[in-house]
Scaffold this motif. Structure first.
Motif, PDB file in Angstrom:
ATOM      1  N   PRO A  71       0.843  -1.205   0.000  1.00  0.00           N
ATOM      2  CA  PRO A  71       0.000   0.000   0.000  1.00  0.00           C
ATOM      3  C   PRO A  71       0.873   1.248   0.000  1.00  0.00           C
ATOM      4  N   ASP A  76      -4.655   3.022  -2.490  1.00  0.00           N
ATOM      5  CA  ASP A  76      -4.567   1.696  -1.855  1.00  0.00           C
ATOM      6  C   ASP A  76      -3.804   1.746  -0.527  1.00  0.00           C
ATOM      7  N   VAL A  80      -3.826  -3.216  -0.128  1.00  0.00           N
ATOM      8  CA  VAL A  80      -3.861  -3.774  -1.481  1.00  0.00           C
ATOM      9  C   VAL A  80      -4.678  -5.057  -1.359  1.00  0.00           C
ATOM     10  N   THR A  98      -8.601  -4.563  -5.641  1.00  0.00           N
ATOM     11  CA  THR A  98      -9.282  -3.537  -4.862  1.00  0.00           C
ATOM     12  C   THR A  98      -8.276  -2.795  -4.009  1.00  0.00           C
ATOM     13  N   GLY A  99      -8.378  -1.467  -4.018  1.00  0.00           N
ATOM     14  CA  GLY A  99      -7.605  -0.661  -3.090  1.00  0.00           C
ATOM     15  C   GLY A  99      -8.548  -0.053  -2.069  1.00  0.00           C
ATOM     16  N   THR A 101      -8.812   3.179  -0.077  1.00  0.00           N
ATOM     17  CA  THR A 101      -8.154   4.478  -0.260  1.00  0.00           C
ATOM     18  C   THR A 101      -7.821   5.160   1.064  1.00  0.00           C
ATOM     19  N   GLN A 106     -13.607   1.829  -1.260  1.00  0.00           N
ATOM     20  CA  GLN A 106     -13.125   0.686  -2.029  1.00  0.00           C
ATOM     21  C   GLN A 106     -13.174   1.011  -3.519  1.00  0.00           C
ATOM     22  N   ASN A 109      -8.269  -1.025  -9.003  1.00  0.00           N
ATOM     23  CA  ASN A 109      -7.022  -0.541  -9.584  1.00  0.00           C
ATOM     24  C   ASN A 109      -6.458  -1.543 -10.572  1.00  0.00           C
ATOM     25  N   LYS A 126       1.829  -0.093 -10.978  1.00  0.00           N
ATOM     26  CA  LYS A 126       0.448   0.348 -10.795  1.00  0.00           C
ATOM     27  C   LYS A 126       0.152   1.423 -11.846  1.00  0.00           C
ATOM     28  N   ARG A 145     -15.904  -4.565  -3.983  1.00  0.00           N
ATOM     29  CA  ARG A 145     -14.537  -5.102  -3.961  1.00  0.00           C
ATOM     30  C   ARG A 145     -14.400  -6.470  -4.635  1.00  0.00           C
TER      31      ARG A 145
END
Ligand code: FRU
Length: 535
Positions: A71, A76, A80, A98-99, A101, A106, A109, A126, A145
């Motif tokens: 992360p 994320d 992560v 899914t990140g 934030t 959610q 990415n 990324k 997610r």
């Protein structure tokens, strides 16, 4: 840390230390199977989630690689989280995850390998425009997610599905894309089931109704059905259903609405969650991973310094004998661990008896057992108790009978894996397949449950199961893999050389005749990748 070191497994995948949860983005690339996993590098409890990474050439022996993603971006920084891989026709690899934030929203990415010529896929980039998806209107910012592997539809566009919920209705959103950067939300849901709550880790894949091979995720043709799986956040159970996918409007309809996702079949009836399949183009099969979570306390996990194990990868097929379930079976590569075997033929086990099976140490085993039930002349074998009851001690006329694994000589600890039949007045016999953890450990602070389910037995079949034993994990497959139960147990006595196996029959009205073949299994080689020795 040597505490409870005997509970570590010898041929199941687990990190050297610390916390693991869901399997992520499994794939086969340039000779290597890759497994990523939700991993906390700092502690044996969930948090600071990264993507751990390991590779294998055979799904059994593993080499740990450096963490693939941590992360480190606003999108994320709180984790992560879970995601899936898609291999594009031109050989590119797309990873969607899914990140969570900086404000714990959610989002989805995109990441891709920095260097496709590296078979180890060590470095991940990324995408600079992340996130590629944020929660759409009407969807809670914490209910969005775990994107799936993408599949391609008849219009040439890719689709992914993402689990969510609205009120208590679990559902799966469909997005279309051509470049994995821009997405279009479909008007239709792939599917929804009221009352099932948040759908985590949705998995969606085709199975062949008449074949013995797995199918790549985009295959859709006559003779193909689709499995929809959701991990239910409310109950922590993986549920699936069989149905038909309509590519025209991106909806899926269950074969049997009474056995819909979340209200019918479970992938595994034991301790198991967040499973994910991938298509193995190397051997043309679909392989299922699943997370075996702990049932001890968080403080025990912290003391022992690690938490969780992955199941043995399982081959998944449609069961064309019943037409109503998938079959799961340990990948054939597990057989390369087999050492010496013992056979026991036509062992008659009378009502109320326990028979030791003398095979020496019984901590790492691959067991095949087959049972025939013989009514006793004197007995009226009708009974009305169904299900697994309160476990192996609850006797009826027709059960339970089976084996005791991870048992010590005095049976102070034991995990019974068994059948229990129910014979109705109409003459119908139903068969239950069960695993009883209630006497698996004398340790007080561990959850010990009776797990089980009815299992279909087709005319002419014998009752049979296969059981993999690995110190503290028992994976049990009934009737060729129609039903599976994973047990996580915490022996304190039935460890190392003290672990034994027994046959038992606790039915009051039948003799049981058993045939068994039992292999000792070697340990798998699971170690850090030996970079220094190779370069
Ligand atoms: C399932 C899950 C996922 C999430 C991940 C976070 O166990 O909660 O929904 O992406 O774990 O670690």
């Amino acid at each position: 840390n040597a505490m409870f070191s005997w509970q570590r497994t010898s041929y199941h995948f687990q990190p050297e230390k610390n916390w693991m949860n869901d399997p992520d983005g499994p794939l086969f690339y340039k000779g290597w199977y890759h497994l990523f996993y939700q991993y906390n590098p700092d502690s044996a409890v969930w948090g600071n989630i990264t993507w751990g990474h390991a590779v294998s050439t055979d799904l059994i022996h593993w080499l740990y690689l450096p963490i693939a993603m941590v992360p480190d971006r606003w999108y994320d920084i709180n984790g992560v989280w879970t995601g899936s891989a898609t291999i594009l026709p031109d050989g590119q690899i797309v990873m969607l995850y899914t990140g969570s934030t900086n404000t714990t929203v959610q989002v989805q990415n995109l990441a891709y390998p920095a260097n496709l010529s590296d078979p180890l896929l060590l470095d991940w980039v990324k995408y600079s425009g992340n996130p590629v998806l944020v929660p759409p209107p009407g969807i809670g910012y914490k209910d969005f997610r775990d994107p799936t592997t993408a599949w391609i539809g008849p219009d040439g566009q890719w689709r992914i599905t993402i689990g969510s919920k609205i009120n208590k209705t679990g559902l799966s959103l469909v997005y279309k894309t051509t470049d994995f950067i821009h997405y279009h939300l479909s008007y239709n849901l792939l599917h929804e089931v009221p009352g099932t709550g948040m759908w985590e880790c949705v998995d969606f894949y085709p199975v062949s109704t008449n074949g013995s091979k797995g199918l790549d995720t985009s295959v859709n043709a006559p003779g193909v059905k689709h499995i929809l799986k959701a991990s239910l956040d409310d109950t922590k159970v993986d549920h699936y259903a069989i149905g038909t996918y309509y590519a025209g409007n991106d909806t899926w309809v269950p074969d049997n609405p009474k056995e819909d996702v979340g209200i019918g079949l479970k992938v595994d009836y034991g301790r198991y969650y967040a499973s994910k399949t991938f298509y193995d183009q190397n051997k043309e099969r679909r392989i299922l991973w699943g997370w075996i979570n702990e049932t001890d306390t968080e403080s025990d996990d912290l003391r022992k310094g690690w938490a969780s194990v992955q199941t043995i990868p399982r081959n998944v097929l449609f069961d064309n004998k019943t037409g109503t379930n998938i079959l799961q079976w340990p990948v054939e590569e597990i057989e390369t661990l087999r050492l010496n075997s013992s056979e026991f033929n036509e062992v008659v086990v009378g009502p109320g008896s326990v028979v030791p099976l003398d095979i020496g140490t019984a901590t790492q085993l691959d067991i095949f057992a087959e049972f025939e039930v013989e009514k006793l002349e004197s007995e009226e074998t009708e009974n009305d108790a169904t299900g697994c009851g309160r476990g192996s001690i609850e006797r009826t006329k027709l059960g339970p009978f089976g084996i005791l694994v991870i048992a010590d000589d005095s049976l102070s600890e034991r995990t019974p894996i068994f059948f229990r039949l129910h014979n109705s007045t109409g003459g119908d016999v139903t068969t239950f397949f069960c695993a009883d953890e209630t006497r698996s450990s004398i340790a007080p602070d561990v959850l010990k449950r009776v797990y089980g389910t009815e299992v279909p037995v087709v005319d002419g079949e014998k009752l049979s199961f296969r059981v993999l034993v690995d110190h503290s994990i028992v994976e049990s497959f009934a009737q060729g893999g129609r039903r599976v139960i994973t047990s996580r147990v915490y022996p304190t006595q039935a460890i190392y050389g003290a672990a034994r196996i027994f046959l038992f029959n606790n039915a009051s009205g039948v003799n049981v005749k058993a045939n068994l073949k039992i292999w000792q299994l070697n340990s798998a080689f699971i170690h850090p990748f030996p970079f220094d020795q190779i370069q």
